[in-house]
Design a protein around this motif. Structure first.
Motif, PDB file in Angstrom:
ATOM      1  N   TYR A 144      20.204  64.516  53.537  1.00 38.24           N
ATOM      2  CA  TYR A 144      18.598  64.253  53.186  1.00 38.24           C
ATOM      3  C   TYR A 144      18.448  62.798  54.570  1.00 38.24           C
ATOM      4  CZ  TYR A 144      14.071  62.898  52.455  1.00 38.24           C
ATOM      5  OH  TYR A 144      12.285  63.034  52.237  1.00 38.24           O
ATOM      6  N   GLY A 204      11.389  65.643  54.319  1.00 38.08           N
ATOM      7  CA  GLY A 204      10.735  66.116  52.614  1.00 38.08           C
ATOM      8  C   GLY A 204      10.597  67.193  52.211  1.00 38.08           C
ATOM      9  N   ARG A 205       9.610  68.611  52.639  1.00 41.20           N
ATOM     10  CA  ARG A 205       9.818  69.770  51.909  1.00 41.20           C
ATOM     11  C   ARG A 205      10.829  69.992  51.591  1.00 41.20           C
ATOM     12  NH1 ARG A 205       5.075  69.351  54.911  1.00 41.20           N
ATOM     13  NH2 ARG A 205       5.210  70.029  56.709  1.00 41.20           N
ATOM     14  N   ARG A 220      13.617  69.142  48.696  1.00 36.49           N
ATOM     15  CA  ARG A 220      12.052  68.876  47.532  1.00 36.49           C
ATOM     16  C   ARG A 220      13.166  68.827  46.467  1.00 36.49           C
ATOM     17  NH1 ARG A 220      10.346  73.093  49.533  1.00 36.49           N
ATOM     18  NH2 ARG A 220       8.641  72.279  50.452  1.00 36.49           N
ATOM     19  N   LEU A 252      15.220  65.712  46.215  1.00 36.00           N
ATOM     20  CA  LEU A 252      13.624  64.397  46.255  1.00 36.00           C
ATOM     21  C   LEU A 252      13.337  64.402  44.950  1.00 36.00           C
ATOM     22  CD1 LEU A 252      11.678  64.371  49.070  1.00 36.00           C
ATOM     23  CD2 LEU A 252      13.129  62.401  48.467  1.00 36.00           C
ATOM     24  N   ALA A 253      13.500  64.900  43.638  1.00 27.67           N
ATOM     25  CA  ALA A 253      13.056  65.735  42.488  1.00 27.67           C
ATOM     26  C   ALA A 253      13.319  64.609  41.688  1.00 27.67           C
ATOM     27  CB  ALA A 253      13.239  66.798  42.398  1.00 27.67           C
ATOM     28  N   GLY A 280       6.557  60.280  53.306  1.00 31.58           N
ATOM     29  CA  GLY A 280       8.194  60.078  52.573  1.00 31.58           C
ATOM     30  C   GLY A 280       9.110  59.661  53.133  1.00 31.58           C
TER      31      GLY A 280
END
Length: 299
Positions: free
Chosen positions: A178, A223-224, A227, A230-231, A264
């Motif tokens: 990321y 970001g999508r 995800r 990121l969770a 984000g």
């Protein structure tokens, strides 16, 4: 006895009387030391164009890592503490800040819990310093009392933006794929922005802002895509910088924050490109003025 000595003496007394807290404090020191060693080998990652010097970036990265360690310590320590001890400690920390001239923004120690001052010292941290002055040369009051003014002064903006970027890099460091994707977006936008200011036109600042907004849309897509990673990320501190920076006195900084913060991770880096754009805009203006002057002389 100095105010800082009073804080640490109080912490030692509480730790000596509270065995579970002392054990937690010892464990936090061990884990914190390990994370600082890891940081030392990865401090330059992720890397992207900005306005902060390498030495300031290293300091900000260390500060962000230590702050995260203190926050984690506090979340486990508070249930083990008597409320009266925590309240007394907070008063001592506030007095230390007042007497040193450090203030609310320069020293974030008060966000943590009893034992944090000793832990911070063990991890190699300390209050923020600006050019050997005590505290931050604040003109808006926020650095002193933490009350948000209508417009944040440039000095506070500088400190907060540097911390926001450092916290963003800290979070991304734990998500390498990321992080590399975000760094690519920031690098692309920086290059596009530079090309804008190398061209001629009346609305270069607006064009550069448009590039940053487009970069924000790319960040949202990233970001999508990431995800799942990121969770598990704790974005609370990262998010905490948005409101104050949305009140920045500098238009480019304020407008960028307001437009991209919902995109984000990467928003802090894009905001820093807004500061970079100001410098590029001035450089372009000076260059254009010199060109016009030379042209008029030839006529």
């Amino acid at each position: 006895m100095s105010a800082s000595d009073a804080v640490e003496e109080f912490e030692r007394d509480v730790l000596e009387a509270n065995v579970p807290l002392a054990a937690l404090h010892e464990a936090a020191g061990v884990s914190g030391d390990a994370r600082m060693r890891v940081l030392a080998t990865h401090v330059a990652f992720p890397s992207w164009p900005g306005v902060t010097s390498a030495s300031a970036l290293r300091h900000a990265a260390q500060e962000a890592e230590i702050t995260a360690a203190l926050d984690e310590y506090a979340s486990s320590a508070r249930p083990l503490l008597r409320p009266a001890d925590q309240e007394r400690w907070e008063l001592l920390v506030a007095e230390m800040q007042r007497r040193s001239g450090e203030g609310f923004l320069a020293d974030e120690l008060g966000r943590s819990a009893v034992g944090a001052s000793l832990l911070r010292a063990k991890l190699g941290g300390g209050p923020h310093r600006v050019q050997q002055r005590a505290g931050i040369d604040c003109a808006c009051g926020y650095a002193v009392d933490g009350l948000l003014p209508q417009r944040l002064c440039p000095e506070c903006c500088d400190v907060l933006l540097r911390r926001w970027v450092a916290e963003e890099r800290r979070l991304l460091r734990a998500m390498p794929a990321y992080a590399e994707d975000v760094a690519q977006v920031i690098d692309d936008v920086a290059q596009q922005q530079t090309k804008v200011f190398e061209s001629h036109g009346e609305y270069l600042d607006s064009e550069a802002f448009g590039r940053r907004k487009a970069g924000g849309r790319r960040l949202a897509r990233l970001g999508r895509r990431h995800r799942a990673e990121l969770a598990g990320a704790d974005l609370r501190r990262w998010t905490s910088f948005i409101e104050p920076l949305s009140r920045a006195s500098t238009t480019s900084l304020r407008s960028t924050v307001q437009k991209v913060h919902k995109r984000g991770l990467g928003a802090a880096a894009l905001t820093e490109l807004g500061v970079r754009a100001d410098a590029e805009s001035i450089k372009a203006f000076v260059k254009d003025s010199e060109r016009r002057t030379k042209s008029s002389r030839r006529v």
